[in-house]
Design an enzyme around this catalytic site. Sequence first.
Site, PDB file in Angstrom:
ATOM      1  N   CYS A 299      52.261 106.281   9.932  1.00  0.00           N
ATOM      2  CA  CYS A 299      52.294 107.623   9.351  1.00  0.00           C
ATOM      3  C   CYS A 299      52.474 108.667  10.447  1.00  0.00           C
ATOM      4  O   CYS A 299      51.746 108.676  11.439  1.00  0.00           O
ATOM      5  CB  CYS A 299      50.989 107.856   8.592  1.00  0.00           C
ATOM      6  SG  CYS A 299      50.903 109.437   7.740  1.00  0.00           S
TER       7      CYS A 299
ATOM      8  N   GLU B 299      64.153 106.572   7.006  1.00  0.00           N
ATOM      9  CA  GLU B 299      63.371 105.364   7.232  1.00  0.00           C
ATOM     10  C   GLU B 299      62.428 105.099   6.062  1.00  0.00           C
ATOM     11  O   GLU B 299      61.960 106.024   5.394  1.00  0.00           O
ATOM     12  CB  GLU B 299      62.579 105.484   8.537  1.00  0.00           C
ATOM     13  CG  GLU B 299      63.484 105.426   9.760  1.00  0.00           C
ATOM     14  CD  GLU B 299      62.721 105.535  11.066  1.00  0.00           C
ATOM     15  OE1 GLU B 299      63.047 104.769  11.993  1.00  0.00           O
ATOM     16  OE2 GLU B 299      61.805 106.381  11.163  1.00  0.00           O
TER      17      GLU B 299
END
Length: 338
Positions: A328, A86
């Site tokens: 994150c 990703e």
Amino acid sequence: MLHLAGQDSRTLARRAGISLEDARRITGAVIGRGAPLRDARNVRRSVLDEVDALATPGELRLLESVDAKDGFRKYLFELPDGLRVETVRIPLYDTHHVVCLSSQAGCALGCAFCATAKLGLDRSLRSWEMVSQLLAVRADSERPITGVVFMGQGEPFLNYDEVLAAAYALCDPAGARIDARRISISTAGVVPMIRRYTAEGHKFRLCISLNAAMPWKRRALMPVEQGFPLDELVEAIREHAALRGRVTLEYVMISGVNVGEEDAAALGRLLAGIPVRLNPIAVNDASGRYRPPDEDEWNAFRDALARELPGTPVVRRYSGGQDEHAACGMLASRRRGD
């Protein structure tokens, strides 16, 4: 995308045995414009044939892109061998983007708060696979891309040579033309590679994921602490700061775990006299095991840091893309709805 997309023009010239000028024209086509090799302008066919013979065909296939409510966009790519990674496009100031690249398919470090850690490590990416992430995102973007962070899936310093090759390809004036000072490479603390990076004098920004200033607490969050203890890591940080300038330290804030007065005091003792920038960011944990601090907890931690580390820049990073698992610590190589 061809294997040569992961090379800067000087490396291409050396490996292919062609002139630097031809290498720059080829880099301008393949990386600068995202065009096929044969579209390189003013390069003799014989030179293109030589380069083509060295190239390994391969491409990243875009499986899906999803938009978060705050403008973050997450891309799911399939690598030539079927593995998935990703990439995240981050909006800045409504005028440009930064791209967060993955350097490995999965990760071997096992950080307790990270979704990628649960995947384990399949393999490291080749430089062209990292550059191709950027090129695919750029082709999908109306705004310019002015920065890159190697903070996606994987540990960049366990794929050191390929990550550096990708970074140099991205800052090549003949190619993507991203300012080297706006390319950040993050590590969980692989001390030998930090020291190598310092010695080699690279111009990219070094970021280190710290997350705790007490060895026992860091070991519980980050198993890398067992192999590369905090005292060795701090010495490597001190060496880099002395030779290359300020180091950015990332600090994932977890409520009730590492944001207390004692944590700020430990940071003050650990980092005394070292020019660093501290970037706290709230934890993103889809499993629900860890919670981010609330505003009162953050404010108290911030004030404690100001007392314990006077003069040290403390800049809280925005934790974006959470609703689509683009934030994150949330990258898990899954399609939406999986």
